[in-house]
Design a protein around this motif. Structure first.
Motif, PDB file in Angstrom:
ATOM      1  N   VAL A   7       0.883  -0.981  -0.048  1.00 21.61           N
ATOM      2  CA  VAL A   7       0.048  -0.095  -0.143  1.00 21.61           C
ATOM      3  C   VAL A   7       1.028   1.421  -0.020  1.00 21.61           C
ATOM      4  CG1 VAL A   7      -1.473   1.222   1.242  1.00 21.61           C
ATOM      5  CG2 VAL A   7      -1.903  -1.044   1.210  1.00 21.61           C
ATOM      6  N   ALA A   8       1.870   1.404   0.850  1.00 20.43           N
ATOM      7  CA  ALA A   8       2.668   2.273   1.116  1.00 20.43           C
ATOM      8  C   ALA A   8       3.305   2.811  -0.343  1.00 20.43           C
ATOM      9  CB  ALA A   8       4.018   2.207   1.890  1.00 20.43           C
ATOM     10  N   ALA A   9       4.186   1.574  -1.025  1.00 23.73           N
ATOM     11  CA  ALA A   9       4.446   1.830  -2.342  1.00 23.73           C
ATOM     12  C   ALA A   9       3.688   2.348  -3.259  1.00 23.73           C
ATOM     13  CB  ALA A   9       5.198   0.647  -2.886  1.00 23.73           C
ATOM     14  N   THR A  10       2.526   1.843  -3.542  1.00 26.03           N
ATOM     15  CA  THR A  10       1.485   2.279  -4.602  1.00 26.03           C
ATOM     16  C   THR A  10       1.128   3.805  -4.233  1.00 26.03           C
ATOM     17  OG1 THR A  10       0.604  -0.021  -4.389  1.00 26.03           O
ATOM     18  CG2 THR A  10      -0.691   1.962  -5.495  1.00 26.03           C
ATOM     19  N   PHE A  11       0.893   4.076  -2.970  1.00 27.19           N
ATOM     20  CA  PHE A  11       0.494   5.639  -2.761  1.00 27.19           C
ATOM     21  C   PHE A  11       1.508   6.548  -3.098  1.00 27.19           C
ATOM     22  CE2 PHE A  11      -2.933   4.187   0.135  1.00 27.19           C
ATOM     23  CZ  PHE A  11      -3.942   5.001  -0.448  1.00 27.19           C
ATOM     24  N   PHE A  12       2.878   6.146  -2.891  1.00 24.65           N
ATOM     25  CA  PHE A  12       4.030   7.351  -2.606  1.00 24.65           C
ATOM     26  C   PHE A  12       4.619   7.118  -3.849  1.00 24.65           C
ATOM     27  CE2 PHE A  12       3.169   6.797   1.770  1.00 24.65           C
ATOM     28  CZ  PHE A  12       2.273   7.721   2.113  1.00 24.65           C
ATOM     29  N   ARG A  13       4.567   6.005  -4.655  1.00 27.79           N
ATOM     30  CA  ARG A  13       5.382   5.762  -6.030  1.00 27.79           C
ATOM     31  C   ARG A  13       4.586   6.484  -7.133  1.00 27.79           C
ATOM     32  NH1 ARG A  13       7.846   5.614  -9.778  1.00 27.79           N
ATOM     33  NH2 ARG A  13       9.249   3.948 -10.812  1.00 27.79           N
ATOM     34  N   PHE A  14       3.273   6.495  -7.297  1.00 33.30           N
ATOM     35  CA  PHE A  14       2.748   6.784  -8.453  1.00 33.30           C
ATOM     36  C   PHE A  14       1.851   8.146  -8.322  1.00 33.30           C
ATOM     37  CE2 PHE A  14       2.059   2.110  -8.626  1.00 33.30           C
ATOM     38  CZ  PHE A  14       3.065   1.882  -9.445  1.00 33.30           C
ATOM     39  N   GLN A  15       2.320   9.142  -9.304  1.00 39.41           N
ATOM     40  CA  GLN A  15       1.757  10.388  -9.433  1.00 39.41           C
ATOM     41  C   GLN A  15       0.617  10.207 -10.092  1.00 39.41           C
ATOM     42  OE1 GLN A  15       4.686  12.917 -11.160  1.00 39.41           O
ATOM     43  NE2 GLN A  15       6.150  12.859  -9.489  1.00 39.41           N
ATOM     44  N   GLY A  16      -0.485  11.079  -9.995  1.00 37.02           N
ATOM     45  CA  GLY A  16      -1.726  11.067 -10.548  1.00 37.02           C
ATOM     46  C   GLY A  16      -2.797   9.900  -9.597  1.00 37.02           C
ATOM     47  N   LEU A  17      -2.153   9.304  -8.733  1.00 38.11           N
ATOM     48  CA  LEU A  17      -3.285   8.267  -8.091  1.00 38.11           C
ATOM     49  C   LEU A  17      -4.438   9.102  -7.619  1.00 38.11           C
ATOM     50  CD1 LEU A  17      -3.491   5.458  -7.512  1.00 38.11           C
ATOM     51  CD2 LEU A  17      -2.250   6.058  -5.203  1.00 38.11           C
TER      52      LEU A  17
ATOM     53  N   VAL B  58      -8.321   0.694  -0.968  1.00 36.44           N
ATOM     54  CA  VAL B  58      -8.925   0.960   0.088  1.00 36.44           C
ATOM     55  C   VAL B  58      -9.475  -0.446   0.458  1.00 36.44           C
ATOM     56  CG1 VAL B  58     -11.353   1.597   0.646  1.00 36.44           C
ATOM     57  CG2 VAL B  58      -9.972   3.374  -0.211  1.00 36.44           C
ATOM     58  N   ALA B  59      -9.826  -1.378  -0.682  1.00 40.04           N
ATOM     59  CA  ALA B  59     -10.154  -2.764  -0.312  1.00 40.04           C
ATOM     60  C   ALA B  59      -8.829  -3.561   0.411  1.00 40.04           C
ATOM     61  CB  ALA B  59     -10.368  -3.536  -1.674  1.00 40.04           C
ATOM     62  N   THR B  60      -7.787  -3.255  -0.296  1.00 45.76           N
ATOM     63  CA  THR B  60      -6.461  -3.885   0.472  1.00 45.76           C
ATOM     64  C   THR B  60      -6.299  -3.410   1.949  1.00 45.76           C
ATOM     65  OG1 THR B  60      -5.161  -3.783  -1.760  1.00 45.76           O
ATOM     66  CG2 THR B  60      -4.121  -4.028   0.122  1.00 45.76           C
ATOM     67  N   VAL B  61      -6.648  -1.955   2.233  1.00 46.57           N
ATOM     68  CA  VAL B  61      -6.690  -1.600   3.440  1.00 46.57           C
ATOM     69  C   VAL B  61      -7.662  -2.228   4.316  1.00 46.57           C
ATOM     70  CG1 VAL B  61      -6.703   0.587   4.976  1.00 46.57           C
ATOM     71  CG2 VAL B  61      -5.583   0.639   3.001  1.00 46.57           C
ATOM     72  N   VAL B  62      -8.740  -2.339   3.866  1.00 46.99           N
ATOM     73  CA  VAL B  62      -9.700  -3.013   4.613  1.00 46.99           C
ATOM     74  C   VAL B  62      -9.333  -4.681   4.894  1.00 46.99           C
ATOM     75  CG1 VAL B  62     -12.086  -3.942   4.632  1.00 46.99           C
ATOM     76  CG2 VAL B  62     -11.591  -1.707   3.611  1.00 46.99           C
ATOM     77  N   VAL B  63      -8.749  -5.311   3.884  1.00 46.01           N
ATOM     78  CA  VAL B  63      -8.428  -6.740   4.267  1.00 46.01           C
ATOM     79  C   VAL B  63      -7.318  -6.692   5.511  1.00 46.01           C
ATOM     80  CG1 VAL B  63      -7.004  -8.584   3.166  1.00 46.01           C
ATOM     81  CG2 VAL B  63      -9.037  -7.679   2.102  1.00 46.01           C
ATOM     82  N   THR B  64      -6.451  -5.800   5.249  1.00 52.23           N
ATOM     83  CA  THR B  64      -5.328  -5.548   6.197  1.00 52.23           C
ATOM     84  C   THR B  64      -5.826  -5.391   7.486  1.00 52.23           C
ATOM     85  OG1 THR B  64      -3.752  -4.847   4.508  1.00 52.23           O
ATOM     86  CG2 THR B  64      -3.189  -4.359   6.624  1.00 52.23           C
ATOM     87  N   LEU B  65      -6.802  -4.519   7.550  1.00 48.14           N
ATOM     88  CA  LEU B  65      -7.477  -4.208   8.942  1.00 48.14           C
ATOM     89  C   LEU B  65      -8.152  -5.535   9.339  1.00 48.14           C
ATOM     90  CD1 LEU B  65      -8.400  -2.357  11.056  1.00 48.14           C
ATOM     91  CD2 LEU B  65     -10.139  -1.620   9.685  1.00 48.14           C
TER      92      LEU B  65
ATOM     93  N   ALA C 147      -0.797   9.104   3.377  1.00 46.37           N
ATOM     94  CA  ALA C 147      -1.563   9.057   2.138  1.00 46.37           C
ATOM     95  C   ALA C 147      -2.586  10.082   2.196  1.00 46.37           C
ATOM     96  CB  ALA C 147      -2.230   7.457   1.953  1.00 46.37           C
ATOM     97  N   ALA C 148      -3.182  10.315   3.441  1.00 50.95           N
ATOM     98  CA  ALA C 148      -4.379  11.151   3.470  1.00 50.95           C
ATOM     99  C   ALA C 148      -3.712  12.558   3.099  1.00 50.95           C
ATOM    100  CB  ALA C 148      -4.682  11.445   5.073  1.00 50.95           C
ATOM    101  N   LEU C 149      -2.343  12.953   3.422  1.00 48.19           N
ATOM    102  CA  LEU C 149      -1.660  14.026   3.243  1.00 48.19           C
ATOM    103  C   LEU C 149      -1.471  13.970   1.639  1.00 48.19           C
ATOM    104  CD1 LEU C 149      -0.493  16.959   3.804  1.00 48.19           C
ATOM    105  CD2 LEU C 149       1.573  15.682   4.260  1.00 48.19           C
ATOM    106  N   PHE C 150      -0.766  13.239   1.042  1.00 45.08           N
ATOM    107  CA  PHE C 150      -0.705  12.947  -0.160  1.00 45.08           C
ATOM    108  C   PHE C 150      -1.688  13.214  -1.283  1.00 45.08           C
ATOM    109  CE2 PHE C 150       0.145  10.535  -3.806  1.00 45.08           C
ATOM    110  CZ  PHE C 150       1.388  10.792  -4.453  1.00 45.08           C
ATOM    111  N   LEU C 151      -2.991  12.719  -0.783  1.00 40.85           N
ATOM    112  CA  LEU C 151      -4.116  12.828  -1.617  1.00 40.85           C
ATOM    113  C   LEU C 151      -4.865  14.059  -1.469  1.00 40.85           C
ATOM    114  CD1 LEU C 151      -5.592   9.134  -1.302  1.00 40.85           C
ATOM    115  CD2 LEU C 151      -4.060  10.186  -2.975  1.00 40.85           C
ATOM    116  N   GLY C 152      -4.443  15.057  -0.436  1.00 39.79           N
ATOM    117  CA  GLY C 152      -4.885  16.245  -0.091  1.00 39.79           C
ATOM    118  C   GLY C 152      -6.325  16.033   0.624  1.00 39.79           C
ATOM    119  N   LYS C 153      -6.490  15.040   1.277  1.00 39.71           N
ATOM    120  CA  LYS C 153      -7.608  14.864   2.142  1.00 39.71           C
ATOM    121  C   LYS C 153      -7.583  15.608   3.456  1.00 39.71           C
ATOM    122  CE  LYS C 153      -9.651  11.884  -0.756  1.00 39.71           C
ATOM    123  NZ  LYS C 153     -10.270  10.692  -0.567  1.00 39.71           N
ATOM    124  N   ALA C 154      -6.403  15.740   3.861  1.00 38.72           N
ATOM    125  CA  ALA C 154      -6.236  16.567   4.994  1.00 38.72           C
ATOM    126  C   ALA C 154      -5.098  17.595   5.303  1.00 38.72           C
ATOM    127  CB  ALA C 154      -6.508  15.889   6.471  1.00 38.72           C
TER     128      ALA C 154
END
Length: 220
Positions: free
Chosen positions: A60-70, A81-88, A126-133
């Motif tokens: 999840v970390a690599a996907t969020f921070f490796r790819f621009q435009g995500l 998000v589905a991967t995060v839910v499975v991990t949780l 990731a929340a900061l990276f995506l501009g959610k907060a």
């Protein structure tokens, strides 16, 4: 190709693999070091699940921070998000397996806790990276590590803590809230409100533990 279709095509090359494997290798090396104090003769299914969770966190970390435009790719974000839910969800499985096979240990609890802490740090980033907060959302992920650093200067904070359902519930709440605000349908200011509520709960939980540690030591 249909007009207006998304053109985001992540390139899963060896650089991406390195982004996944570098933190995962570090986690596993620390895990091997901690096995010196492990009381059981087998690694056990519970620790295998925790190790798998660590791999998902690094993915999840690599996907969020490796790819621009995500941030603009809803299909990709829903997959994450589905991967995060499975991990949780797996966070409850390892504890069950440890009890089921009578392989509970301080090592397993610490392994699980550190994976959770790293997971929360990644999700807050990731929340900061995506501009959610705003940048303050990183406090959610950094608070655990700040507590550890504070213990270097205030040794009383290194004392043992009693088992707490409140502490575990707050941890799950952090991941659930951060997962929610990463959903494409959740945008500011709602995402900021959810993150602020999660941070408030975390501050309260740490305040309770810090007060307990300081007051117990002060009274002997």
């Amino acid at each position: 190709m249909v007009a207006g279709a998304a053109t985001f095509l992540p390139h899963f090359d060896w650089t991406f693999v390195a982004w996944v494997m570098a933190p995962l290798a570090w986690i596993y090396l620390l895990t091997l070091r901690g096995l010196r104090a492990y009381p059981h003769d087998r690694f056990g299914p519970a620790n295998v699940v925790t190790a798998f969770r660590a791999a998902l966190v690094c993915l999840v970390a690599a996907t969020f921070f490796r790819f621009q435009g995500l941030a603009h790719e809803q299909a990709m974000l829903w997959c994450l998000v589905a991967t995060v839910v499975v991990t949780l969800a797996l966070d409850g499985v390892d504890g069950y397996l440890a009890r089921r096979f009578r392989q509970e240990s301080a090592f397993g609890a610490r392994f699980d806790m550190e994976v959770d802490a790293f997971f929360i740090l990644i999700l807050s980033g990731a929340a900061l990276f995506l501009g959610k907060a705003g940048p303050w959302v990183l406090l959610i992920g950094l608070m655990r590590y700040g507590f550890v650093v504070a213990g270097w200067f205030v040794p009383r904070l290194n004392g043992p803590l009693f088992p707490s359902l409140r502490r575990k519930a707050v941890c799950v709440l952090q991941i659930a809230c951060l997962c929610a605000i990463l959903m494409p349908i959740v945008a500011p200011p709602l995402s900021s409100v959810i993150a602020a509520a999660a941070l408030a709960g975390l501050v309260y939980s740490f305040a309770v533990d810090i007060r307990f540690l300081l007051s117990r030591t002060a009274t002997g």
